[in-house]
Design a protein around this motif. Sequence first.
Motif, PDB file in Angstrom:
ATOM      1  N   GLU A 129      28.774 -16.666 -19.349  1.00  0.00           N
ATOM      2  CA  GLU A 129      28.890 -15.234 -19.650  1.00  0.00           C
ATOM      3  C   GLU A 129      30.344 -14.787 -19.621  1.00  0.00           C
ATOM      4  O   GLU A 129      30.626 -13.591 -19.576  1.00  0.00           O
ATOM      5  CB  GLU A 129      28.089 -14.419 -18.628  1.00  0.00           C
TER       6      GLU A 129
ATOM      7  N   TRP B 221      31.490  -5.679 -10.468  1.00  0.00           N
ATOM      8  CA  TRP B 221      30.696  -5.112 -11.566  1.00  0.00           C
ATOM      9  C   TRP B 221      29.316  -4.665 -11.043  1.00  0.00           C
ATOM     10  O   TRP B 221      28.842  -3.575 -11.347  1.00  0.00           O
ATOM     11  CB  TRP B 221      30.554  -6.178 -12.653  1.00  0.00           C
TER      12      TRP B 221
ATOM     13  N   GLU C  98      15.897  -3.255 -16.405  1.00  0.00           N
ATOM     14  CA  GLU C  98      17.210  -3.621 -16.955  1.00  0.00           C
ATOM     15  C   GLU C  98      16.994  -4.436 -18.231  1.00  0.00           C
ATOM     16  O   GLU C  98      16.340  -5.483 -18.224  1.00  0.00           O
ATOM     17  CB  GLU C  98      18.049  -4.438 -15.964  1.00  0.00           C
TER      18      GLU C  98
ATOM     19  N   GLY D 266      18.540  -6.850 -20.889  1.00  0.00           N
ATOM     20  CA  GLY D 266      19.679  -7.773 -20.947  1.00  0.00           C
ATOM     21  C   GLY D 266      20.232  -7.997 -19.553  1.00  0.00           C
ATOM     22  O   GLY D 266      21.407  -7.745 -19.281  1.00  0.00           O
TER      23      GLY D 266
ATOM     24  N   GLY E  27      20.950 -10.574 -17.885  1.00  0.00           N
ATOM     25  CA  GLY E  27      21.900 -11.659 -17.643  1.00  0.00           C
ATOM     26  C   GLY E  27      21.480 -12.500 -16.457  1.00  0.00           C
ATOM     27  O   GLY E  27      20.314 -12.900 -16.323  1.00  0.00           O
TER      28      GLY E  27
ATOM     29  N   ARG F 253      23.394 -10.001 -12.097  1.00  0.00           N
ATOM     30  CA  ARG F 253      24.625  -9.507 -11.465  1.00  0.00           C
ATOM     31  C   ARG F 253      24.408  -8.115 -10.877  1.00  0.00           C
ATOM     32  O   ARG F 253      24.940  -7.794  -9.810  1.00  0.00           O
ATOM     33  CB  ARG F 253      25.723  -9.484 -12.535  1.00  0.00           C
TER      34      ARG F 253
ATOM     35  N   ASP G  21      15.806 -10.859 -20.543  1.00  0.00           N
ATOM     36  CA  ASP G  21      17.001 -11.343 -21.248  1.00  0.00           C
ATOM     37  C   ASP G  21      16.566 -12.388 -22.261  1.00  0.00           C
ATOM     38  O   ASP G  21      15.476 -12.968 -22.154  1.00  0.00           O
ATOM     39  CB  ASP G  21      18.000 -11.958 -20.263  1.00  0.00           C
TER      40      ASP G  21
ATOM     41  N   VAL H  20      18.235 -15.216 -22.936  1.00  0.00           N
ATOM     42  CA  VAL H  20      18.691 -16.581 -22.620  1.00  0.00           C
ATOM     43  C   VAL H  20      17.775 -17.174 -21.545  1.00  0.00           C
ATOM     44  O   VAL H  20      17.744 -16.700 -20.401  1.00  0.00           O
ATOM     45  CB  VAL H  20      20.167 -16.592 -22.164  1.00  0.00           C
TER      46      VAL H  20
ATOM     47  N   LYS I  68      19.097 -18.382 -18.014  1.00  0.00           N
ATOM     48  CA  LYS I  68      19.416 -17.345 -17.015  1.00  0.00           C
ATOM     49  C   LYS I  68      18.138 -16.902 -16.299  1.00  0.00           C
ATOM     50  O   LYS I  68      18.106 -16.759 -15.081  1.00  0.00           O
ATOM     51  CB  LYS I  68      20.069 -16.135 -17.696  1.00  0.00           C
TER      52      LYS I  68
ATOM     53  N   ASN J  56      19.633 -13.312 -31.037  1.00  0.00           N
ATOM     54  CA  ASN J  56      20.953 -12.670 -31.025  1.00  0.00           C
ATOM     55  C   ASN J  56      21.924 -13.748 -31.485  1.00  0.00           C
ATOM     56  O   ASN J  56      21.913 -14.861 -30.931  1.00  0.00           O
ATOM     57  CB  ASN J  56      21.312 -12.161 -29.615  1.00  0.00           C
TER      58      ASN J  56
ATOM     59  N   ALA K 211      23.664  -2.784 -19.265  1.00  0.00           N
ATOM     60  CA  ALA K 211      25.107  -2.888 -19.029  1.00  0.00           C
ATOM     61  C   ALA K 211      25.678  -3.928 -19.963  1.00  0.00           C
ATOM     62  O   ALA K 211      25.328  -5.108 -19.871  1.00  0.00           O
ATOM     63  CB  ALA K 211      25.359  -3.284 -17.571  1.00  0.00           C
ATOM     64  N   SER K 212      26.520  -3.489 -20.866  1.00  0.00           N
ATOM     65  CA  SER K 212      27.164  -4.411 -21.803  1.00  0.00           C
ATOM     66  C   SER K 212      26.136  -5.155 -22.656  1.00  0.00           C
ATOM     67  O   SER K 212      26.298  -6.336 -22.933  1.00  0.00           O
ATOM     68  CB  SER K 212      28.042  -5.419 -21.039  1.00  0.00           C
ATOM     69  N   LEU K 213      25.088  -4.471 -23.040  1.00  0.00           N
ATOM     70  CA  LEU K 213      24.099  -5.042 -23.959  1.00  0.00           C
ATOM     71  C   LEU K 213      24.246  -4.438 -25.353  1.00  0.00           C
ATOM     72  O   LEU K 213      24.354  -5.163 -26.349  1.00  0.00           O
ATOM     73  CB  LEU K 213      22.674  -4.773 -23.463  1.00  0.00           C
TER      74      LEU K 213
ATOM     75  N   TYR L  43      15.415  -0.586 -29.847  1.00  0.00           N
ATOM     76  CA  TYR L  43      15.480  -0.602 -28.371  1.00  0.00           C
ATOM     77  C   TYR L  43      15.388   0.824 -27.819  1.00  0.00           C
ATOM     78  O   TYR L  43      14.833   1.043 -26.745  1.00  0.00           O
ATOM     79  CB  TYR L  43      16.736  -1.337 -27.907  1.00  0.00           C
TER      80      TYR L  43
END
Length: 279
Positions: free
Chosen positions: A33, A44, A66, A68, A70, A73, A91, A93, A96, A120, A149-151, A163
């Motif tokens: 990541e 973060w 949540e 995405g 990840g 975190r 997510d 992936v 993960k 993606n 967050a950061s998706l 979404y």
Amino acid sequence: MTVAPAQETNTSNSYEIAYEPNLVPPLSLMATEGITVLEDWFRWGEEWSMILRMYGAMNINSSVLEIGCGLGRIAFPLRYLLLKGSYEGFDVVQEKIDFLARHFQPAHPNFRFTWANVRNAEYNPTGATMAADFRFPYPRSSFDLIFAASLFTHLLPDAIANYFQQAARVLKPGGRCVFSFFLLDYYRPGQPRPSVFGRSYFDFVHPYEGYDDTFASASADMPEQMTACRLSLIEQLAADAGLVLAQAPVPGLWSGSFDHWICAQDLVVLQKPKLLLES
Ligand SMILES: C[S@@+](CC[C@H](N)C(=O)[O-])C[C@H]1O[C@@H](n2cnc3c(N)ncnc32)[C@H](O)[C@@H]1O
């Protein structure tokens, strides 16, 4: 009555419970990541746990989704905030989610992680379902708070639209979304940007067909690598989904356009209106 001396509570066992290093992914997995420094990982997560309380009205009882998630975190600091609540994360992936399902979920059964085999171009190029068609695997009105967050900085407009629709469906009336974006409204081409954001990786110079100046990517070859939206597009897609802006966006560090900022990216807070009782 015998009172145990304070030092006796500070055993390696209580340290393990307080910190739970086995829930922290190995650096090799974090590196997938782009996270190479453990302190960045913690900073973060802690920052977002505060953001969710401030802007998302999260409390000890909240049911939270949540998008995405990840490597967990942000779930990591939430595990002692949602003591009477619950957390769902998904997510695209599988690696993960496997890590989280093996380590995090058994230790905190009110936290659940789900793999969504959604395509993606950067993160899951062989995904079976397009993000624009994916139905979130939760019933209507399940969550008090949904965050990402950061998706959305890796999604294209049709995926963002879907979404938002999905978030509106699974959010309870009155519930909130806290989503981070790179807002083109704050982007000043040529203006120096702080830290890593000075790299061309964050030059949003490629418009996206059909979106004029409301959507841009930093990569012509792989638009999903890094994307940015104008607030007007976000407001339009939110309105189409039945969501409204709960407040003005909260500027982030990345653009270099503000002296005061919170979070690296800009925060957009949306709300699903409460149901109006018919008279
Ligand atoms: C920059 S990472 C952020 C991860 C996590 N939110 C955090 O703050 O640590 C973006 C994440 O979004 C996930 N992702 C990409 N496209 C997605 C999609 N369509 N649906 C759900 N997650 C997606 C990626 O696999 C990746 O884990």
